[in-house]
Design an enzyme around this catalytic site. Structure first.
Site, PDB file in Angstrom:
ATOM      1  N   ARG A  22      75.403  68.720   6.686  1.00  0.00           N
ATOM      2  CA  ARG A  22      75.199  70.184   6.788  1.00  0.00           C
ATOM      3  C   ARG A  22      73.766  70.565   7.159  1.00  0.00           C
ATOM      4  O   ARG A  22      73.341  71.702   6.955  1.00  0.00           O
ATOM      5  CB  ARG A  22      75.598  70.888   5.491  1.00  0.00           C
ATOM      6  CG  ARG A  22      77.039  70.610   5.106  1.00  0.00           C
ATOM      7  CD  ARG A  22      77.592  71.652   4.171  1.00  0.00           C
ATOM      8  NE  ARG A  22      78.954  71.313   3.823  1.00  0.00           N
ATOM      9  CZ  ARG A  22      79.293  70.570   2.766  1.00  0.00           C
ATOM     10  NH1 ARG A  22      78.365  70.113   1.954  1.00  0.00           N
ATOM     11  NH2 ARG A  22      80.539  70.299   2.539  1.00  0.00           N
ATOM     12  N   HIS A  28      73.784  81.851  34.618  1.00  0.00           N
ATOM     13  CA  HIS A  28      74.402  80.726  33.900  1.00  0.00           C
ATOM     14  C   HIS A  28      75.927  80.777  33.917  1.00  0.00           C
ATOM     15  O   HIS A  28      76.565  79.730  33.917  1.00  0.00           O
ATOM     16  CB  HIS A  28      73.898  80.674  32.454  1.00  0.00           C
ATOM     17  CG  HIS A  28      72.513  80.094  32.328  1.00  0.00           C
ATOM     18  ND1 HIS A  28      71.423  80.620  32.988  1.00  0.00           N
ATOM     19  CD2 HIS A  28      72.036  79.029  31.618  1.00  0.00           C
ATOM     20  CE1 HIS A  28      70.347  79.902  32.682  1.00  0.00           C
ATOM     21  NE2 HIS A  28      70.686  78.941  31.866  1.00  0.00           N
ATOM     22  N   GLU A  87      64.801  77.347  35.851  1.00  0.00           N
ATOM     23  CA  GLU A  87      64.739  78.107  34.587  1.00  0.00           C
ATOM     24  C   GLU A  87      63.403  78.858  34.485  1.00  0.00           C
ATOM     25  O   GLU A  87      63.328  79.913  33.853  1.00  0.00           O
ATOM     26  CB  GLU A  87      64.930  77.179  33.379  1.00  0.00           C
ATOM     27  CG  GLU A  87      66.277  76.433  33.347  1.00  0.00           C
ATOM     28  CD  GLU A  87      67.452  77.261  32.819  1.00  0.00           C
ATOM     29  OE1 GLU A  87      67.349  78.498  32.754  1.00  0.00           O
ATOM     30  OE2 GLU A  87      68.493  76.645  32.482  1.00  0.00           O
ATOM     31  N   LYS A 129      60.281  82.908  26.285  1.00  0.00           N
ATOM     32  CA  LYS A 129      61.462  82.488  25.510  1.00  0.00           C
ATOM     33  C   LYS A 129      61.245  82.744  24.020  1.00  0.00           C
ATOM     34  O   LYS A 129      62.137  83.233  23.327  1.00  0.00           O
ATOM     35  CB  LYS A 129      61.787  81.017  25.763  1.00  0.00           C
ATOM     36  CG  LYS A 129      63.009  80.601  24.961  1.00  0.00           C
ATOM     37  CD  LYS A 129      63.988  79.749  25.667  1.00  0.00           C
ATOM     38  CE  LYS A 129      65.269  79.603  24.848  1.00  0.00           C
ATOM     39  NZ  LYS A 129      66.122  78.548  25.311  1.00  0.00           N
ATOM     40  N   ASN A 171      70.581  84.095  30.045  1.00  0.00           N
ATOM     41  CA  ASN A 171      71.673  83.425  30.738  1.00  0.00           C
ATOM     42  C   ASN A 171      71.880  83.932  32.158  1.00  0.00           C
ATOM     43  O   ASN A 171      72.951  83.730  32.736  1.00  0.00           O
ATOM     44  CB  ASN A 171      72.969  83.585  29.938  1.00  0.00           C
ATOM     45  CG  ASN A 171      72.953  82.706  28.712  1.00  0.00           C
ATOM     46  OD1 ASN A 171      72.537  81.554  28.771  1.00  0.00           O
ATOM     47  ND2 ASN A 171      73.370  83.251  27.587  1.00  0.00           N
ATOM     48  N   LYS A 184      69.348  76.520  20.358  1.00  0.00           N
ATOM     49  CA  LYS A 184      70.740  76.364  20.792  1.00  0.00           C
ATOM     50  C   LYS A 184      71.030  74.875  20.920  1.00  0.00           C
ATOM     51  O   LYS A 184      70.293  74.154  21.601  1.00  0.00           O
ATOM     52  CB  LYS A 184      70.969  77.042  22.138  1.00  0.00           C
ATOM     53  CG  LYS A 184      71.187  78.525  22.033  1.00  0.00           C
ATOM     54  CD  LYS A 184      71.674  79.093  23.356  1.00  0.00           C
ATOM     55  CE  LYS A 184      71.901  80.577  23.271  1.00  0.00           C
ATOM     56  NZ  LYS A 184      72.269  81.152  24.582  1.00  0.00           N
ATOM     57  N   HIS A 243      72.125  70.944  36.007  1.00  0.00           N
ATOM     58  CA  HIS A 243      72.215  72.269  35.365  1.00  0.00           C
ATOM     59  C   HIS A 243      71.292  73.279  36.082  1.00  0.00           C
ATOM     60  O   HIS A 243      71.715  74.389  36.418  1.00  0.00           O
ATOM     61  CB  HIS A 243      71.838  72.143  33.889  1.00  0.00           C
ATOM     62  CG  HIS A 243      71.778  73.445  33.173  1.00  0.00           C
ATOM     63  ND1 HIS A 243      72.897  74.187  32.855  1.00  0.00           N
ATOM     64  CD2 HIS A 243      70.712  74.183  32.724  1.00  0.00           C
ATOM     65  CE1 HIS A 243      72.527  75.302  32.241  1.00  0.00           C
ATOM     66  NE2 HIS A 243      71.219  75.328  32.150  1.00  0.00           N
ATOM     67  N   HIS A 303      77.557  77.621  35.079  1.00  0.00           N
ATOM     68  CA  HIS A 303      78.420  76.789  34.228  1.00  0.00           C
ATOM     69  C   HIS A 303      79.754  76.516  34.917  1.00  0.00           C
ATOM     70  O   HIS A 303      80.321  75.424  34.796  1.00  0.00           O
ATOM     71  CB  HIS A 303      78.641  77.458  32.872  1.00  0.00           C
ATOM     72  CG  HIS A 303      77.438  77.417  31.976  1.00  0.00           C
ATOM     73  ND1 HIS A 303      77.339  78.143  30.816  1.00  0.00           N
ATOM     74  CD2 HIS A 303      76.270  76.733  32.065  1.00  0.00           C
ATOM     75  CE1 HIS A 303      76.165  77.911  30.234  1.00  0.00           C
ATOM     76  NE2 HIS A 303      75.499  77.065  30.992  1.00  0.00           N
ATOM     77  N   GLU A 336      71.658  85.747  19.583  1.00  0.00           N
ATOM     78  CA  GLU A 336      72.225  86.334  20.807  1.00  0.00           C
ATOM     79  C   GLU A 336      73.204  87.471  20.536  1.00  0.00           C
ATOM     80  O   GLU A 336      74.332  87.469  21.024  1.00  0.00           O
ATOM     81  CB  GLU A 336      72.886  85.238  21.652  1.00  0.00           C
ATOM     82  CG  GLU A 336      73.072  85.683  23.093  1.00  0.00           C
ATOM     83  CD  GLU A 336      73.443  84.554  24.038  1.00  0.00           C
ATOM     84  OE1 GLU A 336      72.715  83.545  24.081  1.00  0.00           O
ATOM     85  OE2 GLU A 336      74.446  84.703  24.729  1.00  0.00           O
ATOM     86  N   ARG A 390      68.988  88.282  23.952  1.00  0.00           N
ATOM     87  CA  ARG A 390      68.931  86.850  24.272  1.00  0.00           C
ATOM     88  C   ARG A 390      69.919  86.480  25.388  1.00  0.00           C
ATOM     89  O   ARG A 390      69.692  85.531  26.141  1.00  0.00           O
ATOM     90  CB  ARG A 390      69.195  86.004  23.021  1.00  0.00           C
ATOM     91  CG  ARG A 390      69.047  84.515  23.318  1.00  0.00           C
ATOM     92  CD  ARG A 390      68.918  83.636  22.108  1.00  0.00           C
ATOM     93  NE  ARG A 390      68.745  82.252  22.550  1.00  0.00           N
ATOM     94  CZ  ARG A 390      68.441  81.261  21.758  1.00  0.00           C
ATOM     95  NH1 ARG A 390      68.270  81.442  20.479  1.00  0.00           N
ATOM     96  NH2 ARG A 390      68.295  80.042  22.251  1.00  0.00           N
TER      97      ARG A 390
END
Ligand code: NAD
Ligand code: GLY
Length: 360
Positions: free
Chosen positions: A118, A245, A182, A224, A242, A140, A262, A249, A234, A238
């Protein structure tokens, strides 16, 4: 050395950016509370930087987990190998996992740290430009699912990010450009002066001018860190990180993970987003030209891959974390330096934007 802070109250942490930080034992050790350490890396990065990392950890009980290199291995099966090493060595809850590598290693080691018992400690040592400007910062973590990119993961912040800019000397040119995608993103979504600086200094970045790279990494991380501090999970701004993205993606998943990098997929995605923003009347045509020419200058793709047909492209976009109650929200541009998250577009406009983004 430049030190920035991601301000998250008692979970705040530093980002160190500098040349030669992989030799700074004291810097690393002050972020490792216990005696157990697991270094996660891959079979490309480990031969280059594992020894230097282990030298800094002298005196700790250190295990290593060296994964196969590639986005195609960023999945639950490979992730399990990290848990195998942790359990086989009876690593306890005070263990620190060190992610030594690019974004793939950072995301996987990060998710292992978030989930093992955990949650155990995490330190990010990013070694690609992309991971130094983006993925190592902000917490993330994720692995891919065959049906969608980064679909299994958690928000989990590291205790520190240590970006040794000298590791970029061994990075292939194609990966350097992927990182620049990026970097350009920050200019587009919220930093017009930085966009201007990038136009003036792109050649220096491509020639790996140390001062230019350090500046670009610092400004990217500042942007960032501000966004993450304002909206860690997010629920609002935030999502602007993206830009490109959702399109990207779809390209990554549709082409097969690892075929397009990417950063390359994000670059083409940002061009599609810019074109769509213009087609719905938000962005001036001259701005679209400026965006596409900067992305081109960085050696990045600006068009959709011909192999991925438009129907499949749109279908892949529907598996996205920005889908809420069945509605896909997109990050689009009002101007260079001003992005919005919106569902104020029609399906026909989306399809038209993708259709017009293929090579003639
Ligand atoms: P990557 O981790 O695959 O690294 C790119 C390549 O460079 C790999 O082959 C790697 O082994 C190699 N490499 C790494 N460091 C090197 C060095 N110093 N010298 C030589 N080779 C080196 O790719 P990436 O571009 O770093 O990261 C992409 C991943 O990051 C994607 O999976 C993406 O989803 C993820 N990502 C996550 C976030 C986030 O916020 N967590 C943000 C952006 C991207
Ligand atoms: N790369 C997107 C984010 O960190 O939110």
């Amino acid at each position: 050395m430049i030190t920035l802070t991601v301000d998250l109250g008692e979970r705040s942490y530093p980002i160190y950016i500098g040349d030669g930080l992989l030799g700074d034992k004291e810097l690393l050790l002050k972020h490792i509370p216990g005696s157990n350490v697991l270094v996660v890396s891959n079979d490309t990065v480990a031969p280059l930087y594992l020894e230097a990392t282990l030298t800094m950890l002298n005196g700790k009980h250190v295990e290593t987990c060296i994964l196969p290199d590639g986005e195609q291995y960023k999945n639950l099966e490979t992730l399990n190998r990290i848990y195998d090493v942790l359990l086989a060595n009876k690593m306890d809850r005070n263990t620190t996992i060190i992610a030594l590598g690019g974004g793939v290693i950072g995301d996987m080691a990060g998710f292992a740290a978030a989930s093992y018992q955990r949650g155990v400690h995490l330190v990010q040592i990013p070694t690609t430009l992309l991971s130094q400007v983006d993925s190592s910062v902000g917490g993330k973590t994720a692995v891919n699912h065959p049906l969608g990119k980064n679909m299994i993961g958690a928000f989990y912040q590291p205790r520190a990010v240590i970006a040794d800019t000298s590791t970029l000397n061994t990075l292939p040119d194609r990966e350097l450009s992927a990182g620049i995608a990026e970097i350009i993103k920050y200019g587009l979504i919220r930093d017009l002066p930085f966009f201007g600086w990038l136009r003036d200094n792109m050649d220096k970045l491509l020639q790996r001018d140390a001062a230019a790279l350090a500046h670009a990494i610092e400004i990217s991380c500042r942007n960032k860190a501000e966004v993450v501090a304002a909206d860690e999970k997010e629920s609002g701004q935030r999502a602007l990180l993206n830009l490109g993205h959702t399109f990207g993606h779809a390209i990554e998943a549709g082409m097969g993970y690892g075929v397009w990098l990417h950063g390359e997929a994000v670059a083409a995605g940002m061009c599609i987003a810019a074109n769509m923003s213009a087609q719905i009347g938000w962005l001036e045509a001259a701005s679209v030209d400026n965006i596409i020419s900067l992305i081109e200058q960085a050696g990045l793709p600006t068009q959709a891959p011909a192999e991925l047909d438009v129907e499949r492209f749109v279908e892949l976009m529907s598996v996205d974390k920005k889908v809420l109650d069945g509605v896909l929200r997109l990050v689009l541009l009002k101007a260079i330096g001003e992005a919005v998250i919106t569902d104020a577009y029609t399906h026909e406009q989306l399809v038209a934007a993708i259709r017009s983004s293929y090579p003639a």
